[in-house]
Motif scaffolding. Structure first.
Motif, PDB file in Angstrom:
ATOM      1  N   MET A 153       0.824  -1.216   0.000  1.00  0.00           N
ATOM      2  CA  MET A 153       0.000   0.000   0.000  1.00  0.00           C
ATOM      3  C   MET A 153       0.858   1.265   0.000  1.00  0.00           C
ATOM      4  SD  MET A 153      -3.296  -0.745   0.445  1.00  0.00           S
ATOM      5  CE  MET A 153      -3.858   0.700   1.261  1.00  0.00           C
ATOM      6  N   LEU A 154       2.001   1.157   0.667  1.00  0.00           N
ATOM      7  CA  LEU A 154       2.800   2.359   0.860  1.00  0.00           C
ATOM      8  C   LEU A 154       3.776   2.611  -0.285  1.00  0.00           C
ATOM      9  CD1 LEU A 154       2.646   4.388   3.124  1.00  0.00           C
ATOM     10  CD2 LEU A 154       4.658   3.362   4.152  1.00  0.00           C
ATOM     11  N   THR A 155       3.958   1.623  -1.146  1.00  0.00           N
ATOM     12  CA  THR A 155       4.973   1.810  -2.197  1.00  0.00           C
ATOM     13  C   THR A 155       4.673   2.963  -3.155  1.00  0.00           C
ATOM     14  OG1 THR A 155       3.965  -0.148  -3.151  1.00  0.00           O
ATOM     15  CG2 THR A 155       6.215  -0.370  -2.335  1.00  0.00           C
ATOM     16  N   PRO A 156       3.420   3.189  -3.567  1.00  0.00           N
ATOM     17  CA  PRO A 156       3.206   4.334  -4.453  1.00  0.00           C
ATOM     18  C   PRO A 156       3.657   5.639  -3.809  1.00  0.00           C
ATOM     19  CG  PRO A 156       1.249   2.981  -4.391  1.00  0.00           C
ATOM     20  CD  PRO A 156       2.165   2.451  -3.342  1.00  0.00           C
ATOM     21  N   TYR A 157       3.409   5.738  -2.497  1.00  0.00           N
ATOM     22  CA  TYR A 157       3.792   6.955  -1.783  1.00  0.00           C
ATOM     23  C   TYR A 157       5.303   7.112  -1.775  1.00  0.00           C
ATOM     24  CZ  TYR A 157       4.723   9.989   2.174  1.00  0.00           C
ATOM     25  OH  TYR A 157       5.209  10.981   2.970  1.00  0.00           O
ATOM     26  N   ALA A 158       6.009   5.996  -1.731  1.00  0.00           N
ATOM     27  CA  ALA A 158       7.475   6.056  -1.686  1.00  0.00           C
ATOM     28  C   ALA A 158       8.076   6.326  -3.067  1.00  0.00           C
ATOM     29  CB  ALA A 158       8.035   4.751  -1.131  1.00  0.00           C
ATOM     30  N   THR A 159       7.277   6.126  -4.108  1.00  0.00           N
ATOM     31  CA  THR A 159       7.776   6.409  -5.463  1.00  0.00           C
ATOM     32  C   THR A 159       7.890   7.918  -5.655  1.00  0.00           C
ATOM     33  OG1 THR A 159       6.339   4.598  -6.100  1.00  0.00           O
ATOM     34  CG2 THR A 159       7.441   5.778  -7.868  1.00  0.00           C
ATOM     35  N   SER A 160       8.893   8.348  -6.386  1.00  0.00           N
ATOM     36  CA  SER A 160       9.043   9.785  -6.598  1.00  0.00           C
ATOM     37  C   SER A 160       7.971  10.281  -7.569  1.00  0.00           C
ATOM     38  CB  SER A 160      10.428  10.107  -7.149  1.00  0.00           C
ATOM     39  OG  SER A 160      10.442   9.963  -8.547  1.00  0.00           O
ATOM     40  N   VAL A 161       7.559  11.537  -7.382  1.00  0.00           N
ATOM     41  CA  VAL A 161       6.528  12.120  -8.251  1.00  0.00           C
ATOM     42  C   VAL A 161       6.963  12.021  -9.701  1.00  0.00           C
ATOM     43  CG1 VAL A 161       4.998  14.088  -8.485  1.00  0.00           C
ATOM     44  CG2 VAL A 161       6.446  13.897  -6.473  1.00  0.00           C
TER      45      VAL A 161
END
Lengths: 342, 441
Positions: A153-161
């Motif tokens: 769940m948290l991986t998209p948040y950890a991806t850079s914009v």
């Protein structure tokens, strides 16, 4: 012992404001060395300073950095917003009073950007938070490998914009992008995602939703796990099914958390910048040929760094700040209302 | 009594806090001072002098091995290139640093779209290179762009962007068009309108999935690149809405945008790159620097299929300068390096590697494109085509806001017509509103 006491006393008295109970006496050379009446030894005095001063010393770095990198720029921006400042001529600023603000109020581009910020904010924040609650509810069940799900769940948040947006740009590319390919597959005409009005806003929102849903879901999950189990038990005894439990137990218990995520998401939506900028590709700061997804952040960047009109850009920055203050006040009122109703 | 005590305590804590933090900050400052003096302070200490050069995008100096060569010739010099790939990030950063008088590199590159702004507003921040270098080496119009009213030359010319048309010979053949480069050039000579007419012919029998040209904006830029009058007149007044050059280029672009001959791509976007790879357009207005780009993006699949023909009019699109900021700590060495990098021999080396076209005519006779490049473009005489264009390009009047005005016309006006199906008038009105916003009117 006395000599070391003397030695210690010297640097202290050189600091003009000696911290005795009698500050006047400390200044006089005569008073040196003789402890002021009523106070105990030097050591205990030092101890008292330590108690009083150290906390300030420890928190000072934050405030110094805050002052240098937030407060001073904030005030400087306010100063700039009252001037006519060009990027190519920073020293040649001339007083403009409220011209920059008046200019903004009569500018179609500003109102357009404000409206876009609002619409993109709504169509990204609302589905995002709804989906986050749903996901959190699902994750709250007993699942095998629950940690794995939570990390995913948290991986998209950890991806850079930047990385995320570039992938989305390719997906939404109107000529050979995967989304149009899928649409064609089900018989819908391809959409020019970047240039259509709602299509582009939808595309930008989808990037935001993708990035932040998991983050919010984890916050909700944490709050859900703090809800006492006996509430559910008694609800179950009363005959409430899962859905009724969710509506009548989970949601009310989550209220403060929901409010928190709404506040954070609203701030994020107001400052939305990276996603639309990169989504636009070359000259992305225009936000499309009709500015159809130019947010306030983009408009400020375009005015300040592309066009070089720093005065006006500063005025936009302050307008954004004021808008956020208004939003904060509204949310404060709402939260008070909520608390009263509880 | 109590209050004064408290006051003094407060003062003390403040003093402590201040002492602590200034100590911390001073520590940082000292560190960084040490660092930079260790690097740059070789002048007296017998160590190396580090020269930094700030560029945007690929300049080809590194690729052509010029830095290594110079460092070999001058063992006490180390060259470090600071690349900021996006011009719209590079230029604002450079402007603020120039005005702050610190943080600039020893040599700063300046794009042609920004050169007039630099000449008009930053001239005192740059060393007058006219006194240092032999100006006659460069094309007159190139020098003129970097020269202030009182004759100060703030930048030395690097590459220029003389125009040609790159076309896919194989697609032309399938569409039943002429494929010989000389005959093609003859067909559209003197008028971009004729080039558009050929596009209409192409579309009648176009191979499926292909269009004649990549975008209407590229045709606009190419056509405008040959006009003397652009957005400003020679006295520096904004005349974009009355300019004959803009009108001509706009009309040609509108013909492209409202017909079906454009692949409707935005240049330098990812889909544009894919268009090269998939061969979705048959021609592209081709400034010299585009040669390297096409090779890179079309890849092996395009080898031998591309050809180059002379453009309808001699035109310039793009090109750069290098200047030495007065804030440079190693001015003397920096000037030496800037002169060396922009000398005809070095420009020829960059051309051989990167096909960036020299701004020094004396280099033209010795120009040799890489054999791979020649093979890629069907052995077209690239050198002759671009040289012929370069030497007949008129001196154009540029202005401080050339870049944002151009962006407003292409990325707002033309794009609305091309991609949103608006009428030419609506596109023009939208561009007008945008330019007024740019100029603060």
């Amino acid at each position: 012992m006395t000599s070391s006491k003397e030695a210690l006393a010297h640097p202290a008295s050189s600091a003009d404001a000696a911290p005795g109970d009698q500050p006047g006496a400390a200044g006089r050379a005569h008073g040196r060395g003789t402890p002021p009446p009523g106070s105990s030894s030097w050591r205990s005095r030092l101890y008292r300073w330590d108690m009083k001063a150290s906390p300030y010393a420890f928190i000072a770095p934050f405030f110094i950095v805050f002052g240098a990198f937030s407060l001073i720029p904030l005030l400087y921006t306010a100063w700039y917003s009252l001037h006519n400042v060009q990027l190519a001529n920073l020293d040649g600023q001339t007083w403009a009073g409220l011209d920059n603000y008046q200019n903004l109020l009569s500018s179609d581009f500003f109102w357009n950007a404000l409206w876009n910020t609002f619409t993109i904010g709504v169509i990204s924040t609302v589905p995002q938070l709804l989906m986050a609650i749903g996901l959190a509810h699902l994750l709250n069940y007993k699942l095998r490998g629950s940690t794995v799900w939570r990390v995913v769940m948290l991986t998209p948040y950890a991806t850079s914009v930047a990385a995320a947006t570039l992938v989305f740009v390719l997906l939404y590319s109107w000529d050979g992008g995967m989304i149009n390919w899928l649409l064609e597959f089900v018989g819908i005409d391809p959409v020019n995602w970047r240039e259509s009005d709602w299509g582009s806003q939808f595309a930008v929102s989808s990037i935001v939703i993708w990035r932040w849903t998991g983050y919010n879901a984890l916050i909700y999950l944490a709050a859900m796990q703090a809800i006492p189990a006996d509430l559910y038990e008694s609800a179950a005894i009363d005959g409430a099914n899962r859905w009724q439990q969710f509506i009548h137990v989970t949601i009310p218990q989550l209220r403060p958390t929901i409010l928190f995520t709404v506040v954070v998401s609203t701030i994020g939506a107001t400052q939305l910048f990276g996603e639309p900028l990169l989504f636009g590709g070359v000259s992305g700061s225009k936000g499309g040929s009709e500015h159809q997804y130019q947010t306030l952040g983009l408009y400020m960047y375009d005015q300040g760094w592309i066009i070089g009109n720093l005065g006006k850009a500063s005025a936009i920055a302050w307008s954004m700040f004021l808008i956020l203050l208004i939003v904060a006040v509204i949310q404060l009122l709402v939260s008070r209302r909520l608390r009263k109703s509880q | 009594m109590r209050t004064s005590t408290r006051g003094s305590r407060r003062l003390m804590t403040l003093a402590v806090a201040a002492a602590l933090t200034t100590g911390l900050l001073a520590g940082c400052a000292e560190d960084s001072d040490d660092g930079s003096s260790g690097e740059g302070g070789g002048n007296g200490g017998g160590g190396k002098t580090t020269l930094t050069i700030g560029t945007f995008g690929v300049f080809g100096y590194k690729q052509a091995g010029l830095y290594d060569e110079y460092m070999k010739l001058n063992p006490d010099i180390t060259i470090k290139e600071n690349v900021t790939t996006r011009t719209d990030v590079y230029w604002p950063k450079t402007l603020t640093r120039l005005q702050a008088g610190s943080g600039t590199d020893d040599i700063q590159a300046i794009e042609v779209g920004n050169i007039t702004e630099a000449v008009q507003t930053q001239a005192d921040k740059f060393v007058d290179l006219g006194k240092e270098a032999d100006k006659s080496q460069w094309l007159d119009w190139k020098n003129a762009q970097a020269t202030t009213k009182d004759g100060k030359l703030i930048g030395l010319g690097t590459d220029i962007g003389p125009m040609a048309i790159c076309y896919r010979k194989d697609l032309f053949e399938k569409a039943g068009l002429e494929t010989d480069r000389a005959k093609l050039a003859e067909q559209w000579k003197g008028d971009w309108g004729k080039y558009v007419d050929l596009g209409k012919d192409y579309m009648k029998k176009a191979p499926s999935g292909t269009k004649f040209v990549d975008s209407a904006s590229s045709v606009y830029n190419a056509a405008l690149g040959g006009e003397v009058e652009r957005y400003y007149d020679k006295d520096g007044n904004v005349v974009w809405d009355k300019s004959a050059g803009v009108k001509k280029a706009w009309n040609v672009a509108m013909e492209v945008a409202t017909s079906d001959m454009s692949a409707k791509l935005k240049q330098f976007d990812k889909p544009w790159d894919q268009g090269y790879a998939n061969g979705t357009f048959a021609t592209v207005a081709c400034p010299a620097w585009m040669i390297g780009y096409i090779q890179e993006k079309s890849g092996d699949a395009g080898k031998g299929k591309w050809d180059v023909a002379a453009a309808p009019t001699a035109a310039n699109w793009g090109g750069s300068f290098v200047g030495v900021p007065t804030a440079s700590k190693n001015q003397k060495e920096a000037i030496k390096l800037a002169k060396w990098l922009t000398a005809p021999e070095q420009q020829a080396k960059v051309f051989a590697k990167q096909a960036s076209f020299p701004s020094t005519p004396s280099a033209y006779s010795g120009l040799k494109p890489a054999t791979a490049t020649q093979a890629y473009f069907s052995d077209a005489p690239i050198t002759e085509i671009f040289s012929a264009s370069a030497e007949t390009i008129p001196t154009q009047y540029l202005g401080a806001k050339d870049q944002p005005i151009g962006t407003a016309i292409t990325d707002i006006g033309i794009l609305q017509v091309e991609q949103k199906g608006k009428s030419a008038d609506e596109g023009w009105d939208a561009a007008t509103a945008e330019i007024k916003d740019v100029l603060g009117q």
